[in-house]
Write a protein that holds these residues in place. Structure first.
Motif, PDB file in Angstrom:
ATOM      1  N   TYR A  20       5.221  -3.024  10.050  1.00 18.39           N
ATOM      2  CA  TYR A  20       5.437  -3.169  11.492  1.00 18.39           C
ATOM      3  C   TYR A  20       6.940  -3.212  11.746  1.00 18.39           C
ATOM      4  O   TYR A  20       7.651  -4.022  11.124  1.00 18.39           O
ATOM      5  N   HIS A  21       7.408  -2.402  12.665  1.00 23.54           N
ATOM      6  CA  HIS A  21       8.807  -2.463  13.119  1.00 23.54           C
ATOM      7  C   HIS A  21       9.804  -2.498  11.955  1.00 23.54           C
ATOM      8  O   HIS A  21      10.711  -3.339  11.929  1.00 23.54           O
ATOM      9  N   GLY A  22       9.580  -1.648  10.963  1.00 23.45           N
ATOM     10  CA  GLY A  22      10.541  -1.559   9.850  1.00 23.45           C
ATOM     11  C   GLY A  22      10.464  -2.704   8.857  1.00 23.45           C
ATOM     12  O   GLY A  22      11.376  -2.907   8.056  1.00 23.45           O
ATOM     13  N   ARG A  23       9.366  -3.468   8.904  1.00 20.66           N
ATOM     14  CA  ARG A  23       9.192  -4.554   7.923  1.00 20.66           C
ATOM     15  C   ARG A  23       7.800  -4.497   7.314  1.00 20.66           C
ATOM     16  O   ARG A  23       6.836  -4.169   8.006  1.00 20.66           O
ATOM     17  N   VAL A  24       7.716  -4.831   6.032  1.00 22.45           N
ATOM     18  CA  VAL A  24       6.407  -4.841   5.361  1.00 22.45           C
ATOM     19  C   VAL A  24       5.811  -6.233   5.532  1.00 22.45           C
ATOM     20  O   VAL A  24       6.370  -7.228   5.064  1.00 22.45           O
ATOM     21  N   PHE A  25       4.689  -6.283   6.221  1.00 24.69           N
ATOM     22  CA  PHE A  25       4.078  -7.561   6.616  1.00 24.69           C
ATOM     23  C   PHE A  25       3.357  -8.214   5.426  1.00 24.69           C
ATOM     24  O   PHE A  25       2.524  -7.575   4.783  1.00 24.69           O
ATOM     25  N   LYS A  26       3.710  -9.473   5.164  1.00 25.79           N
ATOM     26  CA  LYS A  26       3.032 -10.278   4.131  1.00 25.79           C
ATOM     27  C   LYS A  26       3.061  -9.596   2.755  1.00 25.79           C
ATOM     28  O   LYS A  26       2.081  -9.665   2.001  1.00 25.79           O
ATOM     29  N   LEU A  27       4.180  -8.945   2.462  1.00 25.40           N
ATOM     30  CA  LEU A  27       4.260  -8.189   1.202  1.00 25.40           C
ATOM     31  C   LEU A  27       4.101  -9.096  -0.028  1.00 25.40           C
ATOM     32  O   LEU A  27       3.375  -8.755  -0.966  1.00 25.40           O
ATOM     33  N   LYS A  28       4.782 -10.250   0.003  1.00 32.26           N
ATOM     34  CA  LYS A  28       4.693 -11.156  -1.162  1.00 32.26           C
ATOM     35  C   LYS A  28       3.252 -11.575  -1.407  1.00 32.26           C
ATOM     36  O   LYS A  28       2.791 -11.633  -2.548  1.00 32.26           O
ATOM     37  N   GLU A  29       2.529 -11.858  -0.307  1.00 32.20           N
ATOM     38  CA  GLU A  29       1.135 -12.309  -0.425  1.00 32.20           C
ATOM     39  C   GLU A  29       0.263 -11.199  -1.030  1.00 32.20           C
ATOM     40  O   GLU A  29      -0.597 -11.455  -1.872  1.00 32.20           O
ATOM     41  N   HIS A  30       0.493  -9.950  -0.596  1.00 38.12           N
ATOM     42  CA  HIS A  30      -0.306  -8.841  -1.131  1.00 38.12           C
ATOM     43  C   HIS A  30      -0.001  -8.622  -2.613  1.00 38.12           C
ATOM     44  O   HIS A  30      -0.910  -8.372  -3.405  1.00 38.12           O
ATOM     45  N   VAL A  31       1.285  -8.734  -2.955  1.00 38.86           N
ATOM     46  CA  VAL A  31       1.663  -8.517  -4.364  1.00 38.86           C
ATOM     47  C   VAL A  31       1.079  -9.653  -5.216  1.00 38.86           C
ATOM     48  O   VAL A  31       0.560  -9.414  -6.305  1.00 38.86           O
ATOM     49  N   GLU A  32       1.107 -10.846  -4.680  1.00 43.16           N
ATOM     50  CA  GLU A  32       0.521 -11.971  -5.427  1.00 43.16           C
ATOM     51  C   GLU A  32      -0.988 -11.725  -5.640  1.00 43.16           C
ATOM     52  O   GLU A  32      -1.510 -11.923  -6.732  1.00 43.16           O
ATOM     53  N   PHE A  76      -1.682  -9.110  -8.278  1.00 36.48           N
ATOM     54  CA  PHE A  76      -1.480  -9.650  -9.627  1.00 36.48           C
ATOM     55  C   PHE A  76      -2.650 -10.549 -10.026  1.00 36.48           C
ATOM     56  O   PHE A  76      -3.072 -10.545 -11.178  1.00 36.48           O
ATOM     57  N   HIS A  77      -3.193 -11.288  -9.059  1.00 36.48           N
ATOM     58  CA  HIS A  77      -4.363 -12.128  -9.366  1.00 36.48           C
ATOM     59  C   HIS A  77      -5.585 -11.258  -9.680  1.00 36.48           C
ATOM     60  O   HIS A  77      -6.328 -11.542 -10.622  1.00 36.48           O
ATOM     61  N   SER A  78      -5.787 -10.192  -8.867  1.00 36.92           N
ATOM     62  CA  SER A  78      -6.914  -9.283  -9.135  1.00 36.92           C
ATOM     63  C   SER A  78      -6.777  -8.704 -10.540  1.00 36.92           C
ATOM     64  O   SER A  78      -7.751  -8.620 -11.296  1.00 36.92           O
ATOM     65  N   ALA A  79      -5.539  -8.291 -10.884  1.00 43.75           N
ATOM     66  CA  ALA A  79      -5.284  -7.672 -12.197  1.00 43.75           C
ATOM     67  C   ALA A  79      -5.541  -8.671 -13.315  1.00 43.75           C
ATOM     68  O   ALA A  79      -6.163  -8.337 -14.337  1.00 43.75           O
TER      69      ALA A  79
END
Ligand code: PMP
Length: 289
Positions: A37-49, A52-55
């Motif tokens: 949104y508006h040039g920012r990746v929303f909740k990126l850290k949460e998605h990456v976390e 990694f948990h799924s993996a």
């Protein structure tokens, strides 16, 4: 479009995976869907976390650190000059032999696709959705735990087909005990007597990032939030209902299995939370530039 595969960018036509990749052969891998949104990746850290948990849950070693994955995701958005859009992060088990043993796969593959978002039609948000409950039951925790955002989405796809066959867009899935788990690609909430309720994760829901954000927003607004086991009856008698997901954001639900929810219109708390959610997407996220 430039697609990231294992450290390199490829054009749309050249972005290919091997027919021996176990992601294709067995749905062996994990993924994320993330908004820009508006040039920012929303909740990126949460998605990456979460990825990694799924993996971890499927014993898949992601061949990069969380911060490297964050950087690669941002680099992909930058390469595609996106200000608003949708990112699909896919990690497959990688290339192996035809047998299903994952040990034959030497290295996981990391794929990042950043594209424009296909938004749901505005009438879904204005009028609200009709849902039905479908016969396909949510996977048990001790089979493929629904908390794992794996590439094996057949359980959800079967439920989606059943919904579409019945002429509706989304479906409610029940778990083996008959409690509401969530929808095929979205979490579900209801409002009763001013409190916001959503099935507990143990009922067979994905740990939705939008779900978490909506719960935080409600708590900040002084609204009671709880996660009890909920049945179809609870939803039929709710004052409001809505579903959440990164792509869908917050979509009001006005009918479930033929029962009109509340007064049949998107409810006031649903609309208030939607407004607050939109306000948050305007100011938060990892900057692309
Ligand atoms: N449940 C399922 C099964 C999903 O696939 C998704 C993501 N599309 C969600 C819920 C919503 O999760 P999030 O808010 O993290 O996008």
């Amino acid at each position: 479009m430039k697609i990231y595969i294992d450290g390199k960018f490829h054009g749309e036509r050249d972005a290919k995976v091997s027919v021996f990749d176990h992601g294709l052969l067995y749905g062996d891998g994990v993924f994320e869907g993330i908004r820009i949104y508006h040039g920012r990746v929303f909740k990126l850290k949460e998605h990456v976390e979460r990825v990694f948990h799924s993996a971890r849950a499927i014993l898949l070693e992601i061949p990069m650190t969380p911060s490297e994955l964050i950087q690669a995701t941002i680099a992909t958005c930058r390469a595609n000059k996106l200000r608003d859009g949708y990112i699909r992060l896919v990690i497959t088990r990688g290339i192996g032999s035809l047998g299903l043993n994952p040990r034959s796969c030497k290295k996981a593959s990391v794929i990042i696709i950043a594209d424009k978002i296909q938004l749901y039609p505005p009438e879904y948000y204005q009028r609200g959705l009709d849902l039905i409950t479908v016969p396909t039951t949510r996977n048990l925790h001790n089979s493929v735990n629904p908390a794992i955002k794996s590439l094996n989405y057949l359980n959800n796809i079967l439920a989606k087909i059943e919904a579409n066959n019945a002429g509706v867009e989304e479906a409610i899935m029940l778990n083996a005990q008959g409690y509401v788990a969530e929808c095929t690609g979205d979490n579900i909430f209801m409002v009763s007597k001013g409190a916001l309720l959503t099935p507990p994760l143990a009922a067979g829901a994905l740990y939705g990032i939008t779900r978490g954000t909506v719960m935080e927003l409600a708590e900040q607004a002084g609204i009671k939030v709880a996660e009890p086991n909920l049945t179809r009856y609870d939803f039929f008698c709710a004052d409001e209902c809505f579903i959440t997901g990164s792509a869908a954001e917050i979509v009001p639900v006005v009918k479930i299995d033929g029962r009109v929810i509340g007064d049949g219109k998107p409810g006031p708390l649903t609309l208030k939370l939607t407004e607050q959610y939109h306000a948050l997407t305007k100011v938060s996220g990892e900057p692309i530039n």
